[in-house]
Design an enzyme around this catalytic site. Structure first.
Site, PDB file in Angstrom:
ATOM      1  N   LEU A 187       0.828  -1.211   0.000  1.00 51.05           N
ATOM      2  CA  LEU A 187       0.000   0.000   0.000  1.00 51.05           C
ATOM      3  C   LEU A 187       0.860   1.258   0.000  1.00 51.05           C
ATOM      4  O   LEU A 187       0.546   2.241  -0.686  1.00 51.05           O
ATOM      5  CB  LEU A 187      -0.928  -0.004   1.231  1.00 51.05           C
ATOM      6  CG  LEU A 187      -1.821  -1.241   1.416  1.00 51.05           C
ATOM      7  CD1 LEU A 187      -2.762  -1.059   2.624  1.00 51.05           C
ATOM      8  CD2 LEU A 187      -2.647  -1.532   0.165  1.00 51.05           C
ATOM      9  N   THR A 233       9.807   6.599   2.356  1.00 49.59           N
ATOM     10  CA  THR A 233      10.765   5.994   3.274  1.00 49.59           C
ATOM     11  C   THR A 233      10.619   4.477   3.306  1.00 49.59           C
ATOM     12  O   THR A 233       9.535   3.940   3.094  1.00 49.59           O
ATOM     13  CB  THR A 233      10.595   6.557   4.709  1.00 49.59           C
ATOM     14  OG1 THR A 233       9.359   6.081   5.241  1.00 49.59           O
ATOM     15  CG2 THR A 233      10.622   8.074   4.706  1.00 49.59           C
ATOM     16  N   ASP A 279      13.483   3.105   9.510  1.00 55.35           N
ATOM     17  CA  ASP A 279      12.852   2.040  10.291  1.00 55.35           C
ATOM     18  C   ASP A 279      12.119   2.788  11.398  1.00 55.35           C
ATOM     19  O   ASP A 279      12.762   3.498  12.192  1.00 55.35           O
ATOM     20  CB  ASP A 279      13.934   1.106  10.860  1.00 55.35           C
ATOM     21  CG  ASP A 279      13.326  -0.065  11.622  1.00 55.35           C
ATOM     22  OD1 ASP A 279      12.278   0.123  12.275  1.00 55.35           O
ATOM     23  OD2 ASP A 279      13.903  -1.165  11.581  1.00 55.35           O
ATOM     24  N   ASN A 317       2.134   4.197   7.595  1.00 55.16           N
ATOM     25  CA  ASN A 317       1.692   2.995   6.885  1.00 55.16           C
ATOM     26  C   ASN A 317       2.473   1.750   7.289  1.00 55.16           C
ATOM     27  O   ASN A 317       1.942   0.643   7.248  1.00 55.16           O
ATOM     28  CB  ASN A 317       1.850   3.240   5.375  1.00 55.16           C
ATOM     29  CG  ASN A 317       1.764   1.963   4.577  1.00 55.16           C
ATOM     30  OD1 ASN A 317       0.687   1.395   4.394  1.00 55.16           O
ATOM     31  ND2 ASN A 317       2.919   1.475   4.098  1.00 55.16           N
ATOM     32  N   SER A 332      -4.503   1.672   9.833  1.00 51.10           N
ATOM     33  CA  SER A 332      -4.840   0.717  10.875  1.00 51.10           C
ATOM     34  C   SER A 332      -5.255  -0.590  10.222  1.00 51.10           C
ATOM     35  O   SER A 332      -4.622  -1.047   9.264  1.00 51.10           O
ATOM     36  CB  SER A 332      -5.932   1.322  11.760  1.00 51.10           C
ATOM     37  OG  SER A 332      -6.317   0.412  12.751  1.00 51.10           O
ATOM     38  N   TYR A 342      -0.665  -8.269  16.900  1.00 47.97           N
ATOM     39  CA  TYR A 342      -1.035  -7.338  15.816  1.00 47.97           C
ATOM     40  C   TYR A 342      -2.331  -6.612  16.174  1.00 47.97           C
ATOM     41  O   TYR A 342      -2.426  -5.387  16.050  1.00 47.97           O
ATOM     42  CB  TYR A 342      -1.195  -8.141  14.524  1.00 47.97           C
ATOM     43  CG  TYR A 342      -1.600  -7.332  13.312  1.00 47.97           C
ATOM     44  CD1 TYR A 342      -0.687  -6.539  12.635  1.00 47.97           C
ATOM     45  CD2 TYR A 342      -2.910  -7.382  12.822  1.00 47.97           C
ATOM     46  CE1 TYR A 342      -1.064  -5.821  11.503  1.00 47.97           C
ATOM     47  CE2 TYR A 342      -3.287  -6.667  11.694  1.00 47.97           C
ATOM     48  CZ  TYR A 342      -2.365  -5.886  11.035  1.00 47.97           C
ATOM     49  OH  TYR A 342      -2.734  -5.177   9.923  1.00 47.97           O
ATOM     50  N   LYS A 378      -2.956  -2.605  16.604  1.00 46.28           N
ATOM     51  CA  LYS A 378      -3.909  -1.806  15.816  1.00 46.28           C
ATOM     52  C   LYS A 378      -4.978  -1.175  16.723  1.00 46.28           C
ATOM     53  O   LYS A 378      -5.405  -0.048  16.478  1.00 46.28           O
ATOM     54  CB  LYS A 378      -4.550  -2.664  14.717  1.00 46.28           C
ATOM     55  CG  LYS A 378      -3.550  -3.104  13.632  1.00 46.28           C
ATOM     56  CD  LYS A 378      -2.885  -1.939  12.889  1.00 46.28           C
ATOM     57  CE  LYS A 378      -2.107  -2.379  11.662  1.00 46.28           C
ATOM     58  NZ  LYS A 378      -1.377  -1.301  10.990  1.00 46.28           N
ATOM     59  N   THR A 384      -1.364  -7.548  -1.093  1.00 46.31           N
ATOM     60  CA  THR A 384       0.003  -7.080  -0.796  1.00 46.31           C
ATOM     61  C   THR A 384       0.779  -8.259  -0.205  1.00 46.31           C
ATOM     62  O   THR A 384       0.261  -9.370  -0.111  1.00 46.31           O
ATOM     63  CB  THR A 384      -0.008  -5.934   0.239  1.00 46.31           C
ATOM     64  OG1 THR A 384      -0.444  -6.476   1.494  1.00 46.31           O
ATOM     65  CG2 THR A 384      -0.912  -4.786  -0.190  1.00 46.31           C
TER      66      THR A 384
HETATM   67  N1  LIG Z   1      -3.132  -5.374   2.752  1.00 49.56           N
HETATM   68  C1  LIG Z   1      -4.214  -5.327   3.510  1.00 49.56           C
HETATM   69  O1  LIG Z   1      -5.285  -5.792   3.137  1.00 49.56           O
HETATM   70  C2  LIG Z   1      -4.141  -4.669   4.859  1.00 49.56           C
HETATM   71  C3  LIG Z   1      -5.220  -4.861   5.712  1.00 49.56           C
HETATM   72  C4  LIG Z   1      -5.191  -4.251   6.950  1.00 49.56           C
HETATM   73  C5  LIG Z   1      -4.136  -3.458   7.316  1.00 49.56           C
HETATM   74  N2  LIG Z   1      -3.074  -3.300   6.473  1.00 49.56           N
HETATM   75  C6  LIG Z   1      -1.975  -2.433   6.906  1.00 49.56           C
HETATM   76  O2  LIG Z   1      -1.466  -1.731   5.811  1.00 49.56           O
HETATM   77  C7  LIG Z   1      -0.111  -1.364   6.078  1.00 49.56           C
HETATM   78  C8  LIG Z   1       0.757  -1.695   4.864  1.00 49.56           C
HETATM   79  O3  LIG Z   1       0.797  -3.098   4.708  1.00 49.56           O
HETATM   80  P1  LIG Z   1       0.734  -3.824   3.280  1.00 49.56           P
HETATM   81  O4  LIG Z   1      -0.549  -4.531   3.198  1.00 49.56           O
HETATM   82  O5  LIG Z   1       1.118  -2.868   2.226  1.00 49.56           O
HETATM   83  O6  LIG Z   1       1.852  -4.957   3.495  1.00 49.56           O
HETATM   84  P2  LIG Z   1       3.363  -5.065   2.974  1.00 49.56           P
HETATM   85  O7  LIG Z   1       3.391  -5.154   1.492  1.00 49.56           O
HETATM   86  O8  LIG Z   1       3.943  -6.183   3.761  1.00 49.56           O
HETATM   87  O9  LIG Z   1       4.037  -3.680   3.380  1.00 49.56           O
HETATM   88  C9  LIG Z   1       4.419  -3.398   4.696  1.00 49.56           C
HETATM   89  C10 LIG Z   1       5.488  -2.335   4.659  1.00 49.56           C
HETATM   90  O10 LIG Z   1       5.814  -1.959   6.008  1.00 49.56           O
HETATM   91  C11 LIG Z   1       7.234  -1.985   6.108  1.00 49.56           C
HETATM   92  N3  LIG Z   1       7.685  -2.140   7.488  1.00 49.56           N
HETATM   93  C12 LIG Z   1       7.454  -3.164   8.344  1.00 49.56           C
HETATM   94  N4  LIG Z   1       8.040  -2.902   9.531  1.00 49.56           N
HETATM   95  C13 LIG Z   1       8.661  -1.689   9.407  1.00 49.56           C
HETATM   96  C14 LIG Z   1       9.423  -0.864  10.279  1.00 49.56           C
HETATM   97  N5  LIG Z   1       9.695  -1.241  11.535  1.00 49.56           N
HETATM   98  N6  LIG Z   1       9.872   0.332   9.813  1.00 49.56           N
HETATM   99  C15 LIG Z   1       9.611   0.731   8.543  1.00 49.56           C
HETATM  100  N7  LIG Z   1       8.919  -0.024   7.660  1.00 49.56           N
HETATM  101  C16 LIG Z   1       8.452  -1.206   8.109  1.00 49.56           C
HETATM  102  C17 LIG Z   1       7.687  -3.097   5.183  1.00 49.56           C
HETATM  103  O11 LIG Z   1       9.066  -2.916   4.886  1.00 49.56           O
HETATM  104  P3  LIG Z   1      10.121  -4.127   4.693  1.00 49.56           P
HETATM  105  O12 LIG Z   1      10.121  -4.410   3.223  1.00 49.56           O
HETATM  106  O13 LIG Z   1      11.407  -3.546   5.180  1.00 49.56           O
HETATM  107  O14 LIG Z   1       9.646  -5.268   5.522  1.00 49.56           O
HETATM  108  C18 LIG Z   1       6.770  -2.803   3.995  1.00 49.56           C
HETATM  109  O15 LIG Z   1       7.286  -1.724   3.246  1.00 49.56           O
HETATM  110  C19 LIG Z   1       0.294  -2.100   7.350  1.00 49.56           C
HETATM  111  O16 LIG Z   1       0.250  -1.216   8.447  1.00 49.56           O
HETATM  112  C20 LIG Z   1      -0.773  -3.174   7.481  1.00 49.56           C
HETATM  113  O17 LIG Z   1      -0.974  -3.555   8.828  1.00 49.56           O
HETATM  114  C21 LIG Z   1      -3.053  -3.904   5.252  1.00 49.56           C
END
Ligand SMILES: NC(=O)c1ccc[n+]([C@@H]2O[C@H](COP(=O)([O-])OP(=O)(O)OC[C@H]3O[C@@H](n4cnc5c(N)ncnc54)[C@H](OP(=O)(O)O)[C@@H]3O)[C@@H](O)[C@H]2O)c1
Length: 276
Positions: A14, A32, A56, A83, A134, A148, A152, A183
């Protein structure tokens, strides 16, 4: 208007889609990631609009440097998007203290710190948006994802407090609760070291479901999510404090409201003898 963004967790998913969409719309983004090499493609496509930075969110010095870069190099900040996120998979009994602390550092302490750092900047501007990504897991708990869910829920509590605290300064604060978007989220979960066969009957199927989340028939694309965020930010006036977005999210929030009402009825029956 050209907006100036700071987005965390832009290596994939995202966050990455949001940087691409904002830059394509003509905005300037401090993008970032923990590994800045992952941002190369975004910078190549939008060299004048994407400023890559190592961050980070668990690292206080890097958080300060990111906000300083927004001030010094892009002249201010209109939108902070907290995010970055990951998930530790395990029940309360299975997750150790250090695993819980680490989860909360990423999901709560980092966003809290970045919000604290950008507030003076946004207050001086008399405007700004803080969007905390969130989850529906911040509305109703999933067993097996205890750490988790706890992160949240805490992020949503912080968002609700900060929304009221910041509104008098013209700063809008909202939690976005994504439904399922394709994702890496489901596949990048880490298992708690103490996972036990005692819980496997329900945690294994759930782990499988989360792992396959991105392939489900009802998931949206990260690009759709990004377009929704751009629309939210461009909408004038107060925003809802919690905004469920994407596939299945509204039905989930309705189910959470029904569960809360049923819980209240049961509590009344318990305490007052009212029939439930
Ligand atoms: N996809 C969905 O349907 C969904 C649903 C509910 C909530 N969310 C939320 O959406 C957000 C984005 O997730 P996503 O779905 O896009 O998953 P994703 O593709 O796994 O992306 C997560 C991102 O967060 C980064 N990250 C993790 N820990 C970090 C830290 N300590 N410092 C900086 N960056 C960090 C990861 O970087 P690295 O590459 O370094 O690991 C990656 O860039 C999250 O907060 C997740 O909880 C997503």
């Amino acid at each position: 208007m050209v907006r100036r963004w700071l987005v965390t967790g832009c290596s994939s998913g995202l966050g990455r889609a949001l940087v691409a969409a904002a830059a394509a719309a003509g905005d300037v983004v401090v993008a970032t990631a923990r590994r800045t090499g992952t941002l190369d493609g975004l910078v190549r496509t939008h060299p004048d609009r994407v400023l890559p930075l190592a961050l980070d969110v668990r690292d206080p010095a890097q958080c300060e440097a990111a906000v300083a870069a927004a001030t010094d190099r892009v002249g201010g900040l209109d939108v902070l998007v907290n995010n970055a996120g990951n998930g530790v998979f395990g029940t309360v009994e299975e997750v150790a203290d250090d695993e819980l602390r680490d989860q909360l550092e990423t999901l709560v302490v980092g966003p809290w710190r970045l919000s604290r750092l950008v507030l003076p900047l946004m207050r001086a501007q008399g405007a700004g948006d803080i969007l905390n990504i969130s989850s529906l897991a911040g509305r109703m708990a999933f067993p097996g994802l205890a750490a988790y869910v706890t992160g949240k829920y805490a992020l949503e509590g912080m968002t609700q407090a900060l929304a009221a605290e910041a509104a008098p300064f013209g700063i809008r604060v909202s939690a976005l609760e994504p439904g399922g978007y394709a994702t890496r989220y489901g596949t990048s979960l880490t298992d708690a070291a103490g996972r036990s066969p005692l819980y496997a009957a329900f945690t294994d199927p759930m782990r499988g479901l989360l792992g396959a989340m991105a392939e489900g028939p009802t998931v949206g694309s990260a690009e759709e999510f990004a377009r929704t965020v751009l629309r939210i930010v461009a909408t004038p006036g107060p925003l809802p404090v919690r905004i469920p977005v994407g596939p299945g999210s509204h039905a989930y929030v309705e189910a959470a409201a029904e569960a809360a009402a049923a819980e209240l009825t049961a509590a009344r029956a318990l305490l007052d003898g009212t029939p439930s």
